[in-house]
Motif scaffolding. Structure first.
Motif, PDB file in Angstrom:
ATOM      1  N   UNK A 189       0.835  -1.198   0.000  1.00  0.00           N
ATOM      2  CA  UNK A 189       0.000   0.000   0.000  1.00  0.00           C
ATOM      3  C   UNK A 189       0.873   1.252   0.000  1.00  0.00           C
ATOM      4  N   UNK A 190       0.571   2.204  -0.877  1.00  0.00           N
ATOM      5  CA  UNK A 190       1.435   3.383  -0.965  1.00  0.00           C
ATOM      6  C   UNK A 190       0.650   4.678  -1.114  1.00  0.00           C
ATOM      7  N   UNK A 191      -0.120   4.855  -2.166  1.00  0.00           N
ATOM      8  CA  UNK A 191      -0.785   6.136  -2.450  1.00  0.00           C
ATOM      9  C   UNK A 191      -1.646   6.566  -1.269  1.00  0.00           C
ATOM     10  N   UNK A 192      -1.348   7.759  -0.733  1.00  0.00           N
ATOM     11  CA  UNK A 192      -2.100   8.304   0.387  1.00  0.00           C
ATOM     12  C   UNK A 192      -1.621   7.836   1.744  1.00  0.00           C
ATOM     13  N   UNK A 193      -0.701   6.884   1.773  1.00  0.00           N
ATOM     14  CA  UNK A 193      -0.190   6.358   3.044  1.00  0.00           C
ATOM     15  C   UNK A 193       0.893   7.276   3.606  1.00  0.00           C
ATOM     16  N   UNK A 194       1.122   7.171   4.892  1.00  0.00           N
ATOM     17  CA  UNK A 194       2.240   7.860   5.521  1.00  0.00           C
ATOM     18  C   UNK A 194       3.511   7.101   5.153  1.00  0.00           C
ATOM     19  N   UNK A 195       4.570   7.831   4.826  1.00  0.00           N
ATOM     20  CA  UNK A 195       5.838   7.220   4.426  1.00  0.00           C
ATOM     21  C   UNK A 195       6.328   6.244   5.491  1.00  0.00           C
ATOM     22  N   UNK A 196       6.733   5.071   5.051  1.00  0.00           N
ATOM     23  CA  UNK A 196       7.306   4.027   5.904  1.00  0.00           C
ATOM     24  C   UNK A 196       8.598   3.579   5.230  1.00  0.00           C
ATOM     25  N   UNK A 197       9.733   3.814   5.886  1.00  0.00           N
ATOM     26  CA  UNK A 197      11.022   3.519   5.243  1.00  0.00           C
ATOM     27  C   UNK A 197      11.207   2.041   4.922  1.00  0.00           C
ATOM     28  N   UNK A 198      10.489   1.156   5.587  1.00  0.00           N
ATOM     29  CA  UNK A 198      10.577  -0.269   5.277  1.00  0.00           C
ATOM     30  C   UNK A 198       9.848  -0.595   3.970  1.00  0.00           C
ATOM     31  N   UNK A 199       8.708   0.075   3.725  1.00  0.00           N
ATOM     32  CA  UNK A 199       7.867  -0.230   2.571  1.00  0.00           C
ATOM     33  C   UNK A 199       8.090   0.677   1.371  1.00  0.00           C
TER      34      UNK A 199
ATOM     35  N   UNK B  23       2.832  16.422   5.972  1.00  0.00           N
ATOM     36  CA  UNK B  23       4.205  16.062   5.606  1.00  0.00           C
ATOM     37  C   UNK B  23       4.392  14.555   5.661  1.00  0.00           C
ATOM     38  N   UNK B  24       5.251  14.051   4.795  1.00  0.00           N
ATOM     39  CA  UNK B  24       5.627  12.629   4.729  1.00  0.00           C
ATOM     40  C   UNK B  24       4.480  11.726   4.271  1.00  0.00           C
ATOM     41  N   UNK B  25       3.559  12.276   3.507  1.00  0.00           N
ATOM     42  CA  UNK B  25       2.473  11.491   2.926  1.00  0.00           C
ATOM     43  C   UNK B  25       2.828  11.162   1.480  1.00  0.00           C
ATOM     44  N   UNK B  26       2.598   9.944   1.064  1.00  0.00           N
ATOM     45  CA  UNK B  26       2.867   9.537  -0.316  1.00  0.00           C
ATOM     46  C   UNK B  26       1.825  10.200  -1.221  1.00  0.00           C
ATOM     47  N   UNK B  27       2.303  11.037  -2.153  1.00  0.00           N
ATOM     48  CA  UNK B  27       1.386  11.730  -3.068  1.00  0.00           C
ATOM     49  C   UNK B  27       1.394  11.117  -4.464  1.00  0.00           C
ATOM     50  N   UNK B  28       2.433  10.355  -4.800  1.00  0.00           N
ATOM     51  CA  UNK B  28       2.486   9.697  -6.103  1.00  0.00           C
ATOM     52  C   UNK B  28       3.361   8.452  -6.023  1.00  0.00           C
ATOM     53  N   UNK B  29       2.931   7.405  -6.698  1.00  0.00           N
ATOM     54  CA  UNK B  29       3.704   6.159  -6.764  1.00  0.00           C
ATOM     55  C   UNK B  29       4.382   6.103  -8.126  1.00  0.00           C
ATOM     56  N   UNK B  30       5.700   6.030  -8.120  1.00  0.00           N
ATOM     57  CA  UNK B  30       6.474   5.947  -9.364  1.00  0.00           C
ATOM     58  C   UNK B  30       6.608   4.493  -9.807  1.00  0.00           C
ATOM     59  N   UNK B  31       6.889   3.621  -8.851  1.00  0.00           N
ATOM     60  CA  UNK B  31       7.051   2.190  -9.145  1.00  0.00           C
ATOM     61  C   UNK B  31       6.435   1.413  -7.988  1.00  0.00           C
ATOM     62  N   UNK B  32       5.490   0.548  -8.294  1.00  0.00           N
ATOM     63  CA  UNK B  32       4.793  -0.208  -7.251  1.00  0.00           C
ATOM     64  C   UNK B  32       5.728  -1.173  -6.541  1.00  0.00           C
ATOM     65  N   UNK B  33       5.433  -1.415  -5.281  1.00  0.00           N
ATOM     66  CA  UNK B  33       6.175  -2.393  -4.498  1.00  0.00           C
ATOM     67  C   UNK B  33       5.330  -3.631  -4.281  1.00  0.00           C
ATOM     68  N   UNK B  34       5.990  -4.745  -3.932  1.00  0.00           N
ATOM     69  CA  UNK B  34       5.277  -6.011  -3.776  1.00  0.00           C
ATOM     70  C   UNK B  34       5.799  -6.810  -2.598  1.00  0.00           C
ATOM     71  N   UNK B  35       4.894  -7.635  -2.041  1.00  0.00           N
ATOM     72  CA  UNK B  35       5.212  -8.585  -0.982  1.00  0.00           C
ATOM     73  C   UNK B  35       4.827  -9.980  -1.457  1.00  0.00           C
ATOM     74  N   UNK B  36       5.507 -10.966  -0.907  1.00  0.00           N
ATOM     75  CA  UNK B  36       5.138 -12.364  -1.162  1.00  0.00           C
ATOM     76  C   UNK B  36       4.980 -13.042   0.186  1.00  0.00           C
ATOM     77  N   UNK B  37       3.764 -13.432   0.498  1.00  0.00           N
ATOM     78  CA  UNK B  37       3.456 -14.066   1.783  1.00  0.00           C
ATOM     79  C   UNK B  37       4.033 -13.274   2.954  1.00  0.00           C
ATOM     80  N   UNK B  38       3.907 -11.949   2.896  1.00  0.00           N
ATOM     81  CA  UNK B  38       4.354 -11.083   3.984  1.00  0.00           C
ATOM     82  C   UNK B  38       5.786 -10.595   3.860  1.00  0.00           C
TER      83      UNK B  38
END
Length: 69
Positions: free
Chosen positions: A18-28, A42-57
């Motif tokens: 999860x990214x768009x609209x989320x508070x910045x998390x340096x892990x994610x 401040x520190x709110x994600x306003x645009x996603x340049x490249x999506x991130x992914x998880x696999x089983x957590x």
């Protein structure tokens, strides 16, 4: 096509970070740039340049994002 691809990924345990609209998390998230975004906190994600992914957590790739200052 995109929905079918997302469904196929979900079937094997891959989900989008999860990214768009989320508070910045340096892990994610990886900040690519910052911007003045008006009244967005401040520190709110306003645009996603490249999506991130998880696999089983487990994190496969952090989302590359632009955040507000």
């Amino acid at each position: 096509l995109a929905a079918r691809f997302s469904d196929a990924l979900a079937a094997v345990g891959v989900s989008e970070v999860p990214a768009a609209g989320a508070t910045f998390d340096e892990y994610l998230h990886e900040v690519i740039d910052t911007t003045d975004a008006g009244e967005v906190p401040a520190h709110t994600v306003v645009e996603v340049i490249r999506r991130g992914f998880r696999h089983d957590g487990a994190l496969l790739r952090r989302a590359q994002v632009i955040t507000s200052r």
